[in-house]
Design a protein around this motif. Structure first.
Motif, PDB file in Angstrom:
ATOM      1  N   GLY A 261      10.502 -13.582  -4.327  1.00  0.00           N
ATOM      2  CA  GLY A 261      10.232 -12.265  -4.899  1.00  0.00           C
ATOM      3  C   GLY A 261       8.780 -11.861  -4.703  1.00  0.00           C
ATOM      4  N   ALA A 262       7.865 -12.793  -4.945  1.00  0.00           N
ATOM      5  CA  ALA A 262       6.433 -12.485  -4.800  1.00  0.00           C
ATOM      6  C   ALA A 262       6.068 -12.232  -3.345  1.00  0.00           C
ATOM      7  N   ILE A 263       6.490 -13.117  -2.454  1.00  0.00           N
ATOM      8  CA  ILE A 263       6.153 -12.954  -1.032  1.00  0.00           C
ATOM      9  C   ILE A 263       6.881 -11.742  -0.454  1.00  0.00           C
ATOM     10  N   GLY A 264       8.135 -11.553  -0.832  1.00  0.00           N
ATOM     11  CA  GLY A 264       8.910 -10.424  -0.303  1.00  0.00           C
ATOM     12  C   GLY A 264       8.375  -9.076  -0.758  1.00  0.00           C
ATOM     13  N   THR A 265       7.960  -8.979  -2.018  1.00  0.00           N
ATOM     14  CA  THR A 265       7.417  -7.718  -2.521  1.00  0.00           C
ATOM     15  C   THR A 265       6.104  -7.372  -1.839  1.00  0.00           C
ATOM     16  N   SER A 266       5.246  -8.351  -1.702  1.00  0.00           N
ATOM     17  CA  SER A 266       3.965  -8.061  -1.055  1.00  0.00           C
ATOM     18  C   SER A 266       4.153  -7.760   0.437  1.00  0.00           C
ATOM     19  N   MET A 267       5.134  -8.401   1.080  1.00  0.00           N
ATOM     20  CA  MET A 267       5.425  -8.075   2.478  1.00  0.00           C
ATOM     21  C   MET A 267       5.989  -6.659   2.606  1.00  0.00           C
ATOM     22  N   TYR A 268       6.809  -6.241   1.646  1.00  0.00           N
ATOM     23  CA  TYR A 268       7.335  -4.885   1.658  1.00  0.00           C
ATOM     24  C   TYR A 268       6.193  -3.873   1.614  1.00  0.00           C
ATOM     25  N   PHE A 269       5.238  -4.089   0.709  1.00  0.00           N
ATOM     26  CA  PHE A 269       4.109  -3.160   0.611  1.00  0.00           C
ATOM     27  C   PHE A 269       3.248  -3.201   1.871  1.00  0.00           C
ATOM     28  N   TYR A 270       3.113  -4.361   2.488  1.00  0.00           N
ATOM     29  CA  TYR A 270       2.365  -4.442   3.747  1.00  0.00           C
ATOM     30  C   TYR A 270       3.050  -3.602   4.824  1.00  0.00           C
ATOM     31  N   LEU A 271       4.352  -3.786   4.980  1.00  0.00           N
ATOM     32  CA  LEU A 271       5.073  -3.050   6.022  1.00  0.00           C
ATOM     33  C   LEU A 271       5.099  -1.552   5.750  1.00  0.00           C
ATOM     34  N   ASP A 272       5.265  -1.161   4.492  1.00  0.00           N
ATOM     35  CA  ASP A 272       5.289   0.253   4.135  1.00  0.00           C
ATOM     36  C   ASP A 272       3.931   0.914   4.392  1.00  0.00           C
ATOM     37  N   ASN A 273       2.854   0.256   3.973  1.00  0.00           N
ATOM     38  CA  ASN A 273       1.522   0.809   4.214  1.00  0.00           C
ATOM     39  C   ASN A 273       1.183   0.830   5.699  1.00  0.00           C
ATOM     40  N   ASN A 274       1.641  -0.162   6.445  1.00  0.00           N
ATOM     41  CA  ASN A 274       1.400  -0.185   7.887  1.00  0.00           C
ATOM     42  C   ASN A 274       2.121   0.977   8.568  1.00  0.00           C
ATOM     43  N   LYS A 275       3.363   1.262   8.151  1.00  0.00           N
ATOM     44  CA  LYS A 275       4.133   2.371   8.731  1.00  0.00           C
ATOM     45  C   LYS A 275       3.450   3.714   8.444  1.00  0.00           C
ATOM     46  N   LYS A 276       2.983   3.888   7.211  1.00  0.00           N
ATOM     47  CA  LYS A 276       2.318   5.152   6.862  1.00  0.00           C
ATOM     48  C   LYS A 276       0.972   5.281   7.569  1.00  0.00           C
ATOM     49  N   TYR A 277       0.252   4.162   7.709  1.00  0.00           N
ATOM     50  CA  TYR A 277      -1.022   4.192   8.432  1.00  0.00           C
ATOM     51  C   TYR A 277      -0.806   4.648   9.873  1.00  0.00           C
ATOM     52  N   HIS A 278       0.194   4.069  10.545  1.00  0.00           N
ATOM     53  CA  HIS A 278       0.459   4.457  11.938  1.00  0.00           C
ATOM     54  C   HIS A 278       0.945   5.890  12.032  1.00  0.00           C
ATOM     55  N   SER A 279       1.672   6.369  11.040  1.00  0.00           N
ATOM     56  CA  SER A 279       2.139   7.747  11.046  1.00  0.00           C
ATOM     57  C   SER A 279       0.960   8.727  11.003  1.00  0.00           C
ATOM     58  N   TYR A 280       0.035   8.477  10.082  1.00  0.00           N
ATOM     59  CA  TYR A 280      -1.143   9.357   9.992  1.00  0.00           C
ATOM     60  C   TYR A 280      -2.054   9.200  11.206  1.00  0.00           C
ATOM     61  N   ARG A 281      -2.174   7.996  11.729  1.00  0.00           N
ATOM     62  CA  ARG A 281      -3.019   7.780  12.897  1.00  0.00           C
ATOM     63  C   ARG A 281      -2.451   8.482  14.118  1.00  0.00           C
ATOM     64  N   ASP A 282      -1.141   8.394  14.313  1.00  0.00           N
ATOM     65  CA  ASP A 282      -0.513   9.056  15.453  1.00  0.00           C
ATOM     66  C   ASP A 282      -0.628  10.574  15.337  1.00  0.00           C
ATOM     67  N   ALA A 283      -0.494  11.092  14.121  1.00  0.00           N
ATOM     68  CA  ALA A 283      -0.643  12.535  13.921  1.00  0.00           C
ATOM     69  C   ALA A 283      -2.069  12.973  14.252  1.00  0.00           C
ATOM     70  N   TYR A 284      -3.048  12.177  13.867  1.00  0.00           N
ATOM     71  CA  TYR A 284      -4.444  12.516  14.165  1.00  0.00           C
ATOM     72  C   TYR A 284      -4.717  12.442  15.666  1.00  0.00           C
ATOM     73  N   LYS A 285      -4.155  11.437  16.336  1.00  0.00           N
ATOM     74  CA  LYS A 285      -4.333  11.322  17.787  1.00  0.00           C
ATOM     75  C   LYS A 285      -3.711  12.519  18.506  1.00  0.00           C
ATOM     76  N   ARG A 286      -2.545  12.957  18.035  1.00  0.00           N
ATOM     77  CA  ARG A 286      -1.916  14.126  18.655  1.00  0.00           C
ATOM     78  C   ARG A 286      -2.768  15.379  18.450  1.00  0.00           C
ATOM     79  N   ARG A 287      -3.402  15.478  17.269  1.00  0.00           N
ATOM     80  CA  ARG A 287      -4.294  16.624  17.025  1.00  0.00           C
ATOM     81  C   ARG A 287      -5.472  16.603  17.988  1.00  0.00           C
ATOM     82  N   LEU A 288      -6.013  15.427  18.240  1.00  0.00           N
ATOM     83  CA  LEU A 288      -7.139  15.319  19.174  1.00  0.00           C
ATOM     84  C   LEU A 288      -6.713  15.645  20.599  1.00  0.00           C
ATOM     85  N   ALA A 289      -5.455  15.388  20.926  1.00  0.00           N
ATOM     86  CA  ALA A 289      -4.935  15.693  22.253  1.00  0.00           C
ATOM     87  C   ALA A 289      -4.579  17.169  22.407  1.00  0.00           C
ATOM     88  N   GLY A 290      -4.652  17.940  21.326  1.00  0.00           N
ATOM     89  CA  GLY A 290      -4.407  19.367  21.412  1.00  0.00           C
ATOM     90  C   GLY A 290      -3.070  19.812  20.858  1.00  0.00           C
TER      91      GLY A 290
END
Length: 162
Positions: A50-79
């Motif tokens: 439960g402890a390892i699984g919950t913290s892994m869930y938050f890691y994966l969720d935050n990683n997905k959101k980080y890449h989503s915002y990063r990709d959106a910013y890169k697309r903005r820089l590309a025009g």
């Protein structure tokens, strides 16, 4: 003629296996929860997962959101201006990236902390299983009066009966 009675100790002494804590720690390092199973503390396995699984869930969720915002910013820089975050300006996209990156890194540290705690728990538990707690040993609180000041003193008494 006298009879001689021989009294045998009715308690069976368990042999101490000095490698038991090492095995438990090794098993937990290979597969989290396996050291707890080796120590026959099965109720701890769901807590470990439960402890390892919950913290892994938050890691994966935050990683997905980080890449989503990063990709959106890169697309903005590309025009391009057709991303899902059209309502945010560039500074807010950067701020969101930093927020989710920091949370992702913190979640990874928490996951590693729970993994190490799992190993330490298996090791310490294996040490404590071999701890001698038979009836010959006792610890009791003791309150006695000081001979000089007549004040009560509090202490512990350690007794061993042969």
């Amino acid at each position: 003629m006298k009879e001689v009675l021989v009294v045998k100790d009715t308690l069976k002494l368990q042999e101490i296996d000095p490698l038991r804590p090492t095995k438990a720690a090794f098993y937990s390092a290979i597969l989290p929860g396996l050291g707890q199973a080796y120590n026959k503390k099965y109720w701890k396995i769901p807590i470990v997962y439960g402890a390892i699984g919950t913290s892994m869930y938050f890691y994966l969720d935050n990683n997905k959101k980080y890449h989503s915002y990063r990709d959106a910013y890169k697309r903005r820089l590309a025009g391009f201006n057709d991303d899902q975050y059209q309502y945010l300006d560039d500074s807010r996209l950067i701020q969101a990236q930093r927020f989710y990156q920091r949370n992702r890194d913190l979640s990874l540290l928490v996951t590693l902390g729970f993994y190490v705690l799992n190993i330490v728990d298996a090791n310490v538990d294996a040490h404590l299983i071999q701890f001698n707690v038979n009836d010959k040993l006792s610890v009791a609180p003791d309150v006695y009066q000081n001979d000089f000041t007549a004040q009560p003193n509090v202490g512990l008494t350690f007794n061993y009966r042969f």
